[in-house]
Design an enzyme around this catalytic site. Sequence first.
Site, short mmCIF file in Angstrom:
data_model
loop_
_atom_site.label_atom_id
_atom_site.label_comp_id
_atom_site.label_asym_id
_atom_site.label_seq_id
_atom_site.Cartn_x
_atom_site.Cartn_y
_atom_site.Cartn_z
N HIS A 183 -3.29 9.39 -4.69
CA HIS A 183 -3.92 10.54 -4.18
C HIS A 183 -3.38 10.99 -2.77
O HIS A 183 -2.99 9.80 -1.95
CB HIS A 183 -5.50 10.04 -4.37
CG HIS A 183 -6.26 11.26 -3.86
ND1 HIS A 183 -6.67 11.53 -2.64
CD2 HIS A 183 -6.80 12.18 -4.78
CE1 HIS A 183 -7.56 12.65 -2.68
NE2 HIS A 183 -7.70 12.95 -3.87
N VAL A 185 -4.82 11.25 0.02
CA VAL A 185 -5.29 10.39 1.19
C VAL A 185 -4.79 9.05 1.11
O VAL A 185 -5.13 8.12 2.23
CB VAL A 185 -7.05 10.22 1.26
CG1 VAL A 185 -7.43 11.62 1.63
CG2 VAL A 185 -7.63 9.94 0.26
N LYS A 186 -4.13 8.58 0.33
CA LYS A 186 -3.49 7.17 0.05
C LYS A 186 -2.20 7.09 0.82
O LYS A 186 -1.77 8.01 1.41
CB LYS A 186 -3.29 6.87 -1.39
CG LYS A 186 -4.89 6.84 -2.25
CD LYS A 186 -5.63 5.80 -1.92
CE LYS A 186 -7.21 5.98 -2.16
NZ LYS A 186 -7.48 6.37 -3.83
N HIS A 187 -1.52 5.88 0.77
CA HIS A 187 -0.48 5.74 1.78
C HIS A 187 0.74 6.53 1.57
O HIS A 187 1.10 7.05 2.62
CB HIS A 187 -0.11 4.09 1.50
CG HIS A 187 -1.03 3.15 2.34
ND1 HIS A 187 -2.04 2.63 1.46
CD2 HIS A 187 -1.24 2.87 3.18
CE1 HIS A 187 -2.95 1.79 2.16
NE2 HIS A 187 -2.32 1.82 3.55
#
Length: 387
Positions: A183, A185-187
């Site tokens: 997603h 917002v993930k790394h």
Amino acid sequence: MSDDFLPFGRQSIDDDDIAAVVEVLRSDYLTTGPRVAEFERALADRVGARHAVAVANGTAALHVACLAAGLKIEHEVIVPAISFVATANCVRYRRAEPVFVDVDPDSGLILPEAVDAALTERTRAIIPVHLTGRPASLEDLQEVAEEAGLLMIEDAAHALGATYRERPIGDTRWSEMAIFSFHPVKHVTTGEGGAVVTNDDELAERLRRYRNHGMVRDPRELERPSPGPWYYEQQVLGYNYRITDVQCALGLSQLRKLDRFLERRRTLAARYDRLLAELPLVRPVAEGTRQTESAYYLYSVLIDFRVAGRDRASVMDELRKRGVGTQVHYIPIPTQPYYQRRGWQAEDFPGAMAYYERTLSLPLYPAMADTDVDRVVEALAEVLGGA
Ligand SMILES: *Cc1c(COP(=O)(O)O)cnc(C)c1O
């Protein structure tokens, strides 16, 4: 909102990411082509696992992991009370029951002792969560799992790039499978996307089958003789959880930058640690497990709002007015209406409630400048008033 508003997290997309996506758009395969396999190989190599099976999102990854684990209606699965709802919902997709256990009030991480107490004849698996990027106590959990004959599926959605005992999260040394989310917002991001990693050939085969309707084409896997080249068999009930080549091209380009992203996240986090030491009312969440390195998906702090004489909503509102976005990770899952109707109660999770009442996630993402951290800390000091 001003132009220089700092959200709690956001993606970093460069020209090379865009070029990689455009290249696929001009190619023959938009989905299930060469980029999917390349992305899976690159991810598996990065985390030190034999197999990676990429799917439509992290929740689908949890779902296929539960399917591959053979979860059924009669089973129970141990899940920490603090996580994103998907960690528990994937168990319900199998009509099995998540059994919530309490977490440490200062780290929010699952308590291995609480797991022990929650085991029954029906317990089939444990899904630990590496909350904010700090690995849970995998070795202790594996001991419990081994003794009780359970599978372990790591929800590593926060932990791409984290290490536990100097080994990368995702090498599944202490578990059967681990899942990641891509997603925004993930790394690293693929827009929407997820993956399951495993060292087990059999589990990998099952994961691939459940990703694509339960269909099999490999002649060695067929139940009946093949009448011709068109032939396939649907042997189990699977889903369309495929990820596209467009997404995986973005994921490949992003993965190449993971080390740079991680270094930036760690540098910013260290700066927060240093500056926040001056604010007595604010402290970073406890590290939790020893011999680990966080991947810093989130920079979460604990604030005793009661001692500060403030309520969290107004603090968040005033920070927002100063251009600082914050978020709360997470509302304890057993307190959600859906799970309360299944009989769970907040009173049974004092650790999770104490964590929830105090936690706040501050802005953290690779494109932030050092001075952005200074700005956040100044705003926090101002809002908490004379602190
Ligand atoms: C993001 C996340 C997921 C689910 O990922 P999606 O890709 O959004 O479906 C699962 N568990 C945790 C802890 C997450 O943070």
